[in-house]
Design a protein around this motif. Structure first.
Motif, PDB file in Angstrom:
ATOM      1  N   ILE A 163      27.557  51.373  36.797  1.00 53.26           N
ATOM      2  CA  ILE A 163      28.790  51.166  36.039  1.00 53.26           C
ATOM      3  C   ILE A 163      29.983  51.723  36.820  1.00 53.26           C
ATOM      4  N   SER A 164      29.814  52.906  37.394  1.00 52.82           N
ATOM      5  CA  SER A 164      30.882  53.517  38.184  1.00 52.82           C
ATOM      6  C   SER A 164      31.299  52.614  39.334  1.00 52.82           C
ATOM      7  N   MET A 165      30.331  52.070  40.053  1.00 55.10           N
ATOM      8  CA  MET A 165      30.644  51.216  41.201  1.00 55.10           C
ATOM      9  C   MET A 165      31.312  49.915  40.759  1.00 55.10           C
ATOM     10  N   ILE A 166      30.829  49.316  39.673  1.00 56.12           N
ATOM     11  CA  ILE A 166      31.426  48.067  39.184  1.00 56.12           C
ATOM     12  C   ILE A 166      32.894  48.285  38.841  1.00 56.12           C
ATOM     13  N   PHE A 167      33.191  49.361  38.112  1.00 54.61           N
ATOM     14  CA  PHE A 167      34.568  49.599  37.711  1.00 54.61           C
ATOM     15  C   PHE A 167      35.421  50.123  38.856  1.00 54.61           C
ATOM     16  N   HIS A 168      34.816  50.844  39.785  1.00 60.93           N
ATOM     17  CA  HIS A 168      35.560  51.328  40.947  1.00 60.93           C
ATOM     18  C   HIS A 168      36.107  50.152  41.743  1.00 60.93           C
ATOM     19  N   GLY A 169      35.296  49.106  41.896  1.00 59.72           N
ATOM     20  CA  GLY A 169      35.754  47.909  42.601  1.00 59.72           C
ATOM     21  C   GLY A 169      36.530  46.965  41.711  1.00 59.72           C
ATOM     22  N   GLY A 170      36.037  46.759  40.498  1.00 56.61           N
ATOM     23  CA  GLY A 170      36.632  45.771  39.598  1.00 56.61           C
ATOM     24  C   GLY A 170      38.051  46.092  39.181  1.00 56.61           C
ATOM     25  N   ILE A 171      38.365  47.367  39.079  1.00 59.37           N
ATOM     26  CA  ILE A 171      39.703  47.777  38.664  1.00 59.37           C
ATOM     27  C   ILE A 171      40.747  47.394  39.708  1.00 59.37           C
ATOM     28  N   ARG A 172      40.280  47.113  40.919  1.00 54.15           N
ATOM     29  CA  ARG A 172      41.195  46.754  42.007  1.00 54.15           C
ATOM     30  C   ARG A 172      41.490  45.258  42.074  1.00 54.15           C
ATOM     31  N   PHE A 173      40.705  44.431  41.389  1.00 49.79           N
ATOM     32  CA  PHE A 173      40.906  42.982  41.487  1.00 49.79           C
ATOM     33  C   PHE A 173      42.306  42.528  41.071  1.00 49.79           C
ATOM     34  N   PRO A 174      42.854  43.014  39.952  1.00 53.86           N
ATOM     35  CA  PRO A 174      44.202  42.548  39.576  1.00 53.86           C
ATOM     36  C   PRO A 174      45.284  42.945  40.576  1.00 53.86           C
ATOM     37  N   LYS A 175      45.054  43.969  41.346  1.00 60.26           N
ATOM     38  CA  LYS A 175      46.048  44.438  42.318  1.00 60.26           C
ATOM     39  C   LYS A 175      45.470  44.405  43.734  1.00 60.26           C
ATOM     40  N   LEU A 176      44.630  43.416  43.997  1.00 61.56           N
ATOM     41  CA  LEU A 176      43.892  43.345  45.259  1.00 61.56           C
ATOM     42  C   LEU A 176      44.815  43.321  46.474  1.00 61.56           C
ATOM     43  N   ASP A 177      45.866  42.501  46.416  1.00 58.32           N
ATOM     44  CA  ASP A 177      46.772  42.414  47.572  1.00 58.32           C
ATOM     45  C   ASP A 177      47.453  43.743  47.859  1.00 58.32           C
ATOM     46  N   SER A 178      47.965  44.393  46.819  1.00 58.48           N
ATOM     47  CA  SER A 178      48.657  45.667  47.053  1.00 58.48           C
ATOM     48  C   SER A 178      47.677  46.753  47.480  1.00 58.48           C
ATOM     49  N   PHE A 179      46.451  46.715  46.931  1.00 63.60           N
ATOM     50  CA  PHE A 179      45.437  47.684  47.355  1.00 63.60           C
ATOM     51  C   PHE A 179      45.126  47.503  48.837  1.00 63.60           C
ATOM     52  N   ALA A 180      44.842  46.254  49.239  1.00 66.51           N
ATOM     53  CA  ALA A 180      44.440  45.990  50.626  1.00 66.51           C
ATOM     54  C   ALA A 180      45.570  46.270  51.611  1.00 66.51           C
ATOM     55  N   THR A 181      46.764  45.834  51.303  1.00 69.37           N
ATOM     56  CA  THR A 181      47.870  46.079  52.235  1.00 69.37           C
ATOM     57  C   THR A 181      48.227  47.563  52.290  1.00 69.37           C
ATOM     58  N   GLY A 182      48.148  48.246  51.145  1.00 66.73           N
ATOM     59  CA  GLY A 182      48.419  49.677  51.129  1.00 66.73           C
ATOM     60  C   GLY A 182      47.408  50.458  51.944  1.00 66.73           C
ATOM     61  N   MET A 183      46.123  50.097  51.762  1.00 69.06           N
ATOM     62  CA  MET A 183      45.084  50.797  52.511  1.00 69.06           C
ATOM     63  C   MET A 183      45.189  50.491  53.997  1.00 69.06           C
ATOM     64  N   SER A 184      45.370  49.225  54.344  1.00 64.91           N
ATOM     65  CA  SER A 184      45.431  48.875  55.766  1.00 64.91           C
ATOM     66  C   SER A 184      46.668  49.455  56.433  1.00 64.91           C
TER      67      SER A 184
END
Length: 134
Positions: free
Chosen positions: A20-41
């Motif tokens: 459950i932790s892993m599903i939500f850890h990743g899933g919570i990022r889907f709505p903001k995927l672009d900002s997450f990826a560009t911010g991290m990179s």
């Protein structure tokens, strides 16, 4: 009445909670995927991982986290592959952490790695089945 051992119950509990932790850890990022990826990179702009390597890995992380979490919940023979994939994911994340010299993040990542190892190495986890090439 069928009896379940404490060992199997503990194993099931850690699989469910961690899944459950892993599903939500990743899933919570889907709505903001672009900002997450560009911010991290963007954190890697001054390193040898700048550009495509960091951005592609950042986009991949949430999908892998959800897949790993689902495999832990589904059970059966996919558990071993999910836990192994989780180990590889943590290796990639820890590489990035070391490149950025964010040493304070390593303990949490090592705990995740240890949980994947524990599940993978548990006698209740079915062994991986590889079919020989024809």
């Amino acid at each position: 009445m069928t009896q379940i051992t404490n060992s199997k119950l503990a194993y099931l509990g850690i699989r469910i909670a961690f899944g459950i932790s892993m599903i939500f850890h990743g899933g919570i990022r889907f709505p903001k995927l672009d900002s997450f990826a560009t911010g991290m990179s963007g954190q890697f702009s001054e390193t040898f991982l700048a550009g495509f390597p960091a951005l592609s890995f950042a986009y991949l992380i949430p999908f892998v986290e959800v897949a790993v979490g689902l495999s832990l919940l589904i059970g059966w023979k996919v558990i071993c592959w999910g836990a192994f994939t989780g180990c590889l994911l943590m290796g990639g994340i820890m590489l990035g952490t070391c490149v950025l010299e964010k040493w304070e993040l390593l303990p949490s990542q090592l705990i995740h790695l240890f949980l994947f190892y524990t599940i993978l190495n548990n006698p209740n986890t079915p062994d991986a089945q590889l079919k020989p090439a024809s």
